[in-house]
Design a protein around this motif. Structure first.
Motif, PDB file in Angstrom:
ATOM      1  N   UNK A 310      37.116  62.189   8.248  1.00 56.33           N
ATOM      2  CA  UNK A 310      37.736  63.498   8.336  1.00 56.33           C
ATOM      3  C   UNK A 310      39.187  63.271   8.158  1.00 56.33           C
ATOM      4  N   UNK A 311      39.714  62.350   8.816  1.00 56.67           N
ATOM      5  CA  UNK A 311      41.315  61.948   8.714  1.00 56.67           C
ATOM      6  C   UNK A 311      41.382  61.576   6.892  1.00 56.67           C
ATOM      7  N   UNK A 312      40.531  60.818   6.375  1.00 54.44           N
ATOM      8  CA  UNK A 312      40.852  60.637   5.216  1.00 54.44           C
ATOM      9  C   UNK A 312      40.864  61.630   4.327  1.00 54.44           C
ATOM     10  N   UNK A 313      39.918  62.792   4.576  1.00 53.58           N
ATOM     11  CA  UNK A 313      40.165  64.051   3.924  1.00 53.58           C
ATOM     12  C   UNK A 313      41.422  65.034   4.301  1.00 53.58           C
ATOM     13  N   UNK A 319      38.860  65.481  16.702  1.00 51.60           N
ATOM     14  CA  UNK A 319      39.002  64.942  17.865  1.00 51.60           C
ATOM     15  C   UNK A 319      37.409  64.446  18.327  1.00 51.60           C
ATOM     16  N   UNK A 320      37.435  63.565  19.218  1.00 49.87           N
ATOM     17  CA  UNK A 320      35.956  62.956  19.597  1.00 49.87           C
ATOM     18  C   UNK A 320      36.015  63.048  21.190  1.00 49.87           C
ATOM     19  N   UNK A 321      34.729  63.721  21.451  1.00 46.28           N
ATOM     20  CA  UNK A 321      34.404  63.832  22.961  1.00 46.28           C
ATOM     21  C   UNK A 321      33.645  62.847  23.479  1.00 46.28           C
ATOM     22  N   UNK A 336      41.670  59.495  19.345  1.00 44.43           N
ATOM     23  CA  UNK A 336      42.370  60.853  19.731  1.00 44.43           C
ATOM     24  C   UNK A 336      43.697  60.833  19.735  1.00 44.43           C
ATOM     25  N   UNK A 337      44.358  59.888  20.792  1.00 51.63           N
ATOM     26  CA  UNK A 337      45.817  59.784  20.780  1.00 51.63           C
ATOM     27  C   UNK A 337      46.454  59.532  19.381  1.00 51.63           C
ATOM     28  N   UNK A 338      46.020  58.678  18.453  1.00 54.18           N
ATOM     29  CA  UNK A 338      46.372  58.362  17.220  1.00 54.18           C
ATOM     30  C   UNK A 338      46.467  59.523  16.491  1.00 54.18           C
ATOM     31  N   UNK A 339      45.162  60.279  16.412  1.00 53.68           N
ATOM     32  CA  UNK A 339      44.917  61.592  15.792  1.00 53.68           C
ATOM     33  C   UNK A 339      45.886  62.566  15.741  1.00 53.68           C
TER      34      UNK A 339
END
Length: 563
Positions: A310-313, A319-321, A336-339
């Motif tokens: 998703x980040x590539x898109x 975020x990941x739980x 999550x912190x990086x995103x």
């Protein structure tokens, strides 16, 4: 194919591949063991029955030898001339013969009665309570006789003296009767367990069996006998029986023994059930282990992979739980912190770019095309000169509405109705100047209230006039339509102009995606990039050939994403 399976599915398949050969090998081994046991039991039962039949025949042969020995006994020979003896001697002779018969009866293993008939004087010596009638037909071999009472049936055999005398009369006839009851008692001795049974069978006389024997089962067995001896499996009332049988040549009867096979193979079945239970438990534990592996390892890795995709898109809001007791917690927290940091940076850059684009757009809206304005004023002057006041009024009215909308830069959004009205004023101005121009606007009224960015449709219509129908000789035509798809709105602008070749259309499509900062008012690229940035997905401009002969331009924007 395997690459499409999840980690959990692969773990279960590997477990099955490991356990299935073991289960198959054991099943085959169990089957072979079962067959070996059955064959061994068949062989043992047949041998045991042959021993029993030989014992039967030996006992009968002993009785036969006894009555033959009686036939040549001197006392028996004297009975033929008993009339020559005195009464005392005759009684003594009969008593001696009777004592011999009783002595043998007591020594015999079978229940037997021996009778000596003397047809010449209608007398007999017997071990039976009552004197029987002299037989009319003699039997040189053992013959089965049925009586009124089934329990009193017997086998009979005769010997006469002298042997060569073929006429019943002046002779001595010795008869031996072996009762079926004694054979039933002997059959009881063949029962080695509480489950097996033994009985005798003859096609003409039926069965000789202990009282507890199942008659319906014996009938089922009797119908399936083949040959003089052998073994077979019989199914009766859901139970499989192991049957062994041997024919007695002396009696012409078949000795049969049967045993429930399930009881015999119970230890084998128990071992099989234990193995299958173990396999099922191993599969169950394997499935649980695979599920834990899937939940604790595969799912976090999958979620992380989807998030990276998703980040590539360019979806930086992902975020990941993760569970706190999970080994992937530190990894997902770091992701999550990086995103979050990337999203913050992107939003800052994007907002700055949007402010720049909006400022540039407002500048464009404020600009007035001097050539377009000059042509309109020149038209007004000419119409005024020829006193066409109605045409002057229409041109002034349309021109006023048009420039009032174009120069209003405080609002970034508008409704589709206002945009359509702008386009209609714009087309009316050109229709006044160019009498050959006709147009049709067929946008559904239910779309009029939706909000859109300003100046989406007018640049497309202007492009159709300037580059499409301006050089058309004769009648020119522009059609504007609209519709609602499942998740998007569509506005279509098409003309009957000169159109574009396939190569030109492909090059123009490529230029629409050019990411350079806008330097001019190139309408198509401007509208295309504004739609993409504002609505995302597949929003934008799509080019194709129109049925009217010119160019068809589709404006598509998604319903779900509206800033």
């Amino acid at each position: 194919m395997m690459s499409r399976l999840t980690l959990f599915q692969k773990a279960v398949i590997i477990l099955l591949l490991l356990l299935l050969p073991t289960a198959l090998i054991y099943s085959y081994s169990n089957y072979v063991t079962e067959q070996v046991i059955i064959e061994d039991i068949h062989s043992r039962n047949v041998n045991r029955l042959e021993v029993s039949v030989n014992q039967f025949e030996s006992d009968l042969d002993q009785i036969s030898q006894f009555i033959v020995a009686l036939s040549i006994d001197s006392d028996i020979s004297s009975l033929r001339n008993i009339d020559l003896y005195s009464p005392f001697e005759a009684v003594a002779l009969k008593e001696d013969v009777s004592e011999k018969l009783r002595t043998y009866q007591q020594l015999s293993k079978l229940l037997v009665d021996v009778t000596i008939y003397m047809p010449n004087n209608d007398s007999a010596i017997t071990t039976m309570p009552n004197f029987p009638d002299i037989p009319e037909n003699l039997s040189n071999s053992w013959r089965y006789i049925e009586s009124n009472n089934r329990e009193h049936d017997y086998f009979i055999r005769h010997v006469r003296y002298p042997i060569n005398n073929m006429v019943i009369g002046n002779e001595v006839i010795i008869e031996a009767r072996v009762y079926a009851q004694s054979l039933r008692e002997h059959l009881d001795e063949l029962v080695t367990t509480n489950e097996n049974e033994a009985f005798l069978f003859h096609n003409d006389f039926g069965t000789i069996a202990p009282e507890r024997t199942n008659s319906t089962l014996t009938e089922s067995i009797n119908h399936q006998l083949q040959g003089s001896s052998g073994t077979l499996n019989v199914h009766h009332n859901g139970v499989q029986y192991l049957v062994s049988y041997v024919e007695s040549e002396a009696l012409d009867w078949v000795l049969i023994d049967f045993f429930p096979l399930d009881e015999l193979l119970k230890p084998v079945y128990t071992s099989r059930y234990l193995l299958y239970t173990s396999v099922v438990l191993m599969i169950l534990f394997g499935v649980i282990s695979g599920w834990l592996l899937y939940k604790k390892i595969h799912i976090p890795i999958r979620d992380l992979s989807h998030a990276v995709h998703k980040i590539k898109q360019a979806d930086y809001s992902v975020r990941i739980t993760a569970e706190h007791n999970n080994e992937f917690y530190k990894l997902t927290r770091g992701f999550n912190e990086m995103a979050q940091q990337i999203q913050t940076l992107i939003e800052q850059v994007y907002e700055e770019k949007i402010r720049s684009q909006d400022a540039f757009l407002k500048l464009m809206q404020a600009q007035i095309n001097p050539h377009f304005l000059y042509n309109c004023l020149f038209y007004i002057k000419n119409m005024a000169k020829v006193q066409q006041t109605e045409a002057v009024e229409k041109m002034a009215l349309h021109l006023g509405h048009y420039f009032r909308y174009r120069t209003r830069v405080e609002d970034e959004k508008t409704t589709l109705l206002e945009e359509i009205e702008l386009v209609e004023h714009f087309l009316s101005i050109h229709a006044l100047r160019k009498k050959s121009l006709t147009y049709l606007i067929s946008v559904p009224r239910e779309l009029y209230a939706i909000e859109i960015p300003r100046l989406l449709i007018q640049p497309i219509v202007e492009n159709a006039i300037v580059h499409g129908i301006d050089s058309v000789i004769g009648k020119s035509y522009i059609h504007i339509s609209g519709k609602v798809n499942q998740n998007s709105y569509v506005i279509i602008v098409e003309d009957n102009g000169i159109g574009l070749s396939d190569i030109e259309m492909n090059n123009l499509t490529i230029k629409l995606e050019d990411d350079e900062v806008l330097k001019d008012s190139y309408g198509l690229r401007n509208v295309h990039q504004r739609l993409q940035k504002k609505y995302g997905g597949e929003s934008g401009i799509y080019l194709s050939k129109s049925e009217h002969g010119g160019l068809k331009v589709k404006l598509i924007w998604h319903i779900a994403r509206i800033d």
